[in-house]
Motif scaffolding. Structure first.
Motif, PDB file in Angstrom:
ATOM      1  N   LEU A 148       0.807  -1.229   0.000  1.00  0.00           N
ATOM      2  CA  LEU A 148       0.000   0.000   0.000  1.00  0.00           C
ATOM      3  C   LEU A 148       0.835   1.272   0.000  1.00  0.00           C
ATOM      4  O   LEU A 148       0.403   2.306  -0.514  1.00  0.00           O
ATOM      5  N   GLY A 149       2.031   1.222   0.605  1.00  0.00           N
ATOM      6  CA  GLY A 149       2.829   2.433   0.702  1.00  0.00           C
ATOM      7  C   GLY A 149       2.129   3.480   1.554  1.00  0.00           C
ATOM      8  O   GLY A 149       1.294   3.161   2.411  1.00  0.00           O
ATOM      9  N   HIS A 150       2.476   4.725   1.332  1.00  0.00           N
ATOM     10  CA  HIS A 150       1.847   5.838   2.058  1.00  0.00           C
ATOM     11  C   HIS A 150       1.508   6.922   1.049  1.00  0.00           C
ATOM     12  O   HIS A 150       1.954   6.884  -0.105  1.00  0.00           O
ATOM     13  N   SER A 151       0.754   7.889   1.494  1.00  0.00           N
ATOM     14  CA  SER A 151       0.494   9.019   0.594  1.00  0.00           C
ATOM     15  C   SER A 151       0.829  10.327   1.307  1.00  0.00           C
ATOM     16  O   SER A 151       0.647  10.458   2.519  1.00  0.00           O
ATOM     17  N   LEU A 152       1.366  11.229   0.543  1.00  0.00           N
ATOM     18  CA  LEU A 152       1.696  12.570   1.022  1.00  0.00           C
ATOM     19  C   LEU A 152       1.312  13.548  -0.085  1.00  0.00           C
ATOM     20  O   LEU A 152       1.343  13.189  -1.270  1.00  0.00           O
ATOM     21  N   PRO A 153       0.959  14.771   0.270  1.00  0.00           N
ATOM     22  CA  PRO A 153       0.664  15.754  -0.788  1.00  0.00           C
ATOM     23  C   PRO A 153       1.919  16.051  -1.604  1.00  0.00           C
ATOM     24  O   PRO A 153       3.037  15.948  -1.088  1.00  0.00           O
ATOM     25  N   PRO A 154       1.769  16.402  -2.874  1.00  0.00           N
ATOM     26  CA  PRO A 154       2.942  16.711  -3.699  1.00  0.00           C
ATOM     27  C   PRO A 154       3.746  17.869  -3.104  1.00  0.00           C
ATOM     28  O   PRO A 154       3.211  18.683  -2.351  1.00  0.00           O
TER      29      PRO A 154
ATOM     30  N   PRO B 168       7.518  14.158  -2.457  1.00  0.00           N
ATOM     31  CA  PRO B 168       6.868  14.938  -1.399  1.00  0.00           C
ATOM     32  C   PRO B 168       7.755  15.009  -0.155  1.00  0.00           C
ATOM     33  O   PRO B 168       8.468  14.053   0.146  1.00  0.00           O
ATOM     34  N   VAL B 169       7.694  16.129   0.546  1.00  0.00           N
ATOM     35  CA  VAL B 169       8.501  16.251   1.771  1.00  0.00           C
ATOM     36  C   VAL B 169       7.641  16.110   3.028  1.00  0.00           C
ATOM     37  O   VAL B 169       8.166  15.880   4.112  1.00  0.00           O
ATOM     38  N   GLY B 170       6.316  16.284   2.882  1.00  0.00           N
ATOM     39  CA  GLY B 170       5.406  16.070   4.005  1.00  0.00           C
ATOM     40  C   GLY B 170       5.567  17.113   5.101  1.00  0.00           C
ATOM     41  O   GLY B 170       6.317  18.082   4.976  1.00  0.00           O
ATOM     42  N   ARG B 171       4.827  16.885   6.197  1.00  0.00           N
ATOM     43  CA  ARG B 171       4.886  17.822   7.335  1.00  0.00           C
ATOM     44  C   ARG B 171       6.293  17.886   7.904  1.00  0.00           C
ATOM     45  O   ARG B 171       6.755  18.939   8.330  1.00  0.00           O
ATOM     46  N   LEU B 172       6.965  16.746   7.909  1.00  0.00           N
ATOM     47  CA  LEU B 172       8.332  16.704   8.437  1.00  0.00           C
ATOM     48  C   LEU B 172       9.229  17.664   7.651  1.00  0.00           C
ATOM     49  O   LEU B 172       9.928  18.508   8.228  1.00  0.00           O
TER      50      LEU B 172
END
Lengths: 174, 540
Positions: A148-154, B168-172
């Protein structure tokens, strides 16, 4: 500079096993040793409101399976458990002590049998934090990284606006 | 030399030792030009299904059979390394793809100044080539590899477009970027050898996290999914399970080929008119030192006495900040987020020369956190355990302080007089200690990393300095140079003493710079392959 422990990867040298713990293995502890280990583990990672301690979560079984495939670790743990008994004293049993007294005993063992103790702590963590029940209560979805991995905003490239205003500062060479 | 007991293989044009980043690049380039290539690799293919990413006990594999330290893994394909006298543990992986299998895939280039540290700062040595000379090969390497990132970084020269957009770099990443911004320091999104969009038939990264355990999707650009498929399509032959013992020489002292144990354990000789070593900065000097003959009593190509000398890692410290807010810090490639090169160059106001980079690193799963995470500061046992774990888990940002190492002859790889591998080949013994300059550099860098984390809102700082298990980068042990008395190979990677022997791995590095080296290793390997092709053209 801080003093470095003997480490091998993200672990102490004494903890090293070259293979993950098997899912089944022949027993290596007798009933008394098993009860002692269970009691010790409940002090290493104690219960929290929503979860029993590591011993009551059967992390001892995990450790015993590890000991079954590593002669070095088996010796270390058998000697270490004996050290717990010796430190507790002939007139009493570790499992019968109150939590505070058990901690005092373990703090002494940590000094007297450092290699055992670091391996004990690290293998307790190995068993405890790979349990789905534990992962759930600490806020980790108990599933492997794939598929599944993960998702993050671009990536938002406007974050770099301030950096873009900076003149090039790499060192020019001839 | 006794006659090998195994078969002689038909002679190819070139035999390459090692199928990692550099061996793969050379195999592709030469096979593309029509060379008959044979590559010998002691490991095998690491199949996606053998990686731990789909197993519930995946975190245990980081501590055991997927650990980057061969002394921990103890796999049949590994050889032991005596590192008792080294500040840093040498890390490596023996497989098709080499150490890129375990790679966090941070993919920066050297700065132009890195090639001229003697001229600019009076330390180390200048390289016999410039950034401009290497730039086309960086571009070629990027194109085949598949990278993510963004151009326009003011800390670097302009460069070709990245193949895919930044990860993506995310919140971190946003949190620590705000810290760098507050301090007025440079930061930029990392160049990653991880594709963020489908690229060359490979899928986009799905941000699963533990790149250090391999990449079962193929989104991370390890050499087994980049150069090797191309090289094999070109007809290159890759023989796995083949451990090279030594380079054989003829009566004139030229390389005749290599002696190796095949997968069945038989001793064989592979002859070839050209031998290319790509066995990493520990493995290559080990092989040369083990290749003694009447022509080369101190080891092949070692008339300078410099084979194995000048070992460089990177002085490294791990710093972690604990934040009150959740940071989603386990989502995304563990080692490829953002970086700062604010302190990359020499500043006469400091008490050390050269500089360092600050690399932001993510956390992994719960076990990784309990064991101490990136800084290896273990969560305490006992009554405080649950509270400390909760404080850290998903709430940490890590910064790796990676400084430039400079060559020193006392840091070295030699043959261990007692320890050997399963075939009886002497194991490498590594001696390494930090220089005073490196100690001062790390102290300054750790303080800056802490400052950045605090500016971003960290309430606690943990550090581990120097960080022992950080010997990912094995450099300098067969250094490049124009003077045969002061170097092992020439500006093209050709051995000064043996005209048909080339070295293409990190051992030919003159200085280490303060960035991860694989980008530069691959670019140099492609440049050497280009040169080899030129030699054949000019001899016709």
């Amino acid at each position: 500079m801080t003093q470095q422990p003997e480490v091998a990867g993200p672990q102490a040298e004494a903890s090293v096993t070259s293979q993950p713990t098997p899912t089944s293995a022949p027993p290596v502890l007798d009933a008394a040793q098993r009860a002692l280990l269970r009691s010790v583990l409940n002090r290493i990672v104690p219960a929290r409101l929503d979860l029993p301690g590591a011993g009551d979560l059967e992390v001892g079984d995990f450790i015993e399976r590890t000991l079954a495939v590593s002669i070095r670790l088996r010796r270390l743990f058998l000697n270490g458990l004996r050290e717990v008994e010796i430190t507790t004293g002939a007139e009493r049993e570790f499992v019968g002590l109150d939590a505070e007294s058990q901690i005092v005993v373990l703090q002494t063992v940590e000094q007297r049998a450092a290699a055992f103790f670091v391996a004990l702590v690290e293998h307790t963590y190995r068993g405890y934090y790979t349990l789905a029940a534990v992962q759930r209560v600490v806020g980790w979805e108990p599933r492997p990284p794939q598929p599944l991995g993960h998702s993050l905003p671009p990536f938002d490239s406007s974050l770099l606006d301030r950096q873009r205003q900076r003149a090039p500062f790499w060192r020019q060479t001839g | 030399m006794s006659q090998p007991i195994g078969p002689h293989w038909d002679e190819p044009d070139v035999v390459i030792v090692g199928a990692g980043a550099s061996g793969a690049a050379v195999a592709w380039s030469l096979s593309q030009a029509g060379y008959r290539v044979v590559c010998l690799e002691q490991g095998g293919w690491v199949r996606p299904e053998s990686m731990p990413h789909s197993r519930d006990d995946w975190e245990l594999h980081r501590l055991t059979n997927f650990n980057p330290d061969p002394n921990v893994r103890q796999l049949a394909v590994d050889y032991p390394v005596n590192d008792a006298a080294s500040t840093f543990t040498p890390l490596m992986f023996n497989a098709v793809g080499g150490s890129t299998i375990h790679w966090s895939a941070h993919f920066p280039r050297y700065h132009p100044s890195d090639f001229q540290v003697r001229s600019l700062d009076g330390v180390g040595d200048d390289w016999p080539l410039s950034y401009a000379e290497l730039e086309p090969f960086y571009d070629l390497s990027d194109r085949i590899t598949g990278v993510s990132g963004l151009t326009g970084d003011p800390s670097q020269p302009p460069r070709s477009g990245r193949g895919t957009p930044p990860l993506p770099v995310g919140r971190l990443g946003e949190t620590i970027a705000s810290g760098f911004d507050k301090l007025g320091w440079h930061w930029w999104v990392s160049d990653g050898a991880i594709v963020s969009e489908p690229y060359d038939g490979r899928p986009a990264c799905n941000l699963c996290g533990p790149c250090d355990l391999g990449c079962p999707t193929g989104a991370r650009s390890s050499a087994d999914v980049t150069f090797w498929p191309r090289a094999l399509r070109n007809g290159a032959e890759l023989r796995t399970g083949c451990r090279v013992r030594e380079i054989s020489v003829d009566a004139q002292g030229r390389a005749r080929g290599v002696l190796y144990y095949d997968a069945a354990g038989a001793l064989c000789e592979q002859r070839a008119p050209l031998v290319v070593l790509a066995a990493n900065g520990v493995g290559t000097p080990r092989l040369l030192l083990n290749s003694r003959s009447t022509h080369f009593p101190d080891g092949l190509a070692n008339r300078s006495g410099l084979v194995g000398k000048n070992l460089m890692f990177h002085p490294f410290a791990a710093v972690g900040g604990v934040f009150p807010q959740a940071l989603d810090s386990s989502s995304g490639p563990i080692g490829s987020v953002i970086f700062s090169h604010e302190f990359y160059e020499t500043d006469s106001g400091r008490d050390f020369v050269r500089g360092f980079g600050l690399q932001v690193v993510r956390q992994s799963g719960p076990l990784h956190t309990a064991m101490g995470g990136f800084t290896m500061t273990r969560v305490p046992w006992g009554t405080a355990h649950q509270a400390v774990f909760a404080e850290r888990f998903g709430h940490m940002i890590n910064i790796g302080v990676m400084g430039e190492d400079l060559p020193e002859a006392v840091n070295e790889v030699v043959l261990d007089p007692e320890l050997s591998d399963a075939h009886g080949i002497p194991a490498p013994l590594v001696r390494y200690r930090l220089s005073d300059n490196s100690v001062r550099l790390l102290d300054f860098g750790v303080a800056r990393a802490g400052e950045a984390l605090q500016a971003a809102g960290a309430t606690k700082i943990l550090d581990n300095t120097p960080f022992r298990p950080s010997g990912w980068h094995l450099l300098g042990t067969c250094r490049m140079g124009d003077n045969p008395a002061k170097s092992v190979v020439d500006r093209w990677g050709g051995a000064h003493d043996v005209d048909n022997l080339f070295i293409v791995d990190g051992s030919l590095f003159v200085t280490s710079a303060a960035v991860n080296p694989t980008t530069t290793i691959q670019a140099l390997a492609l440049r050497t392959a280009d040169y080899i092709q030129g030699l054949r053209s000019s001899s016709r």
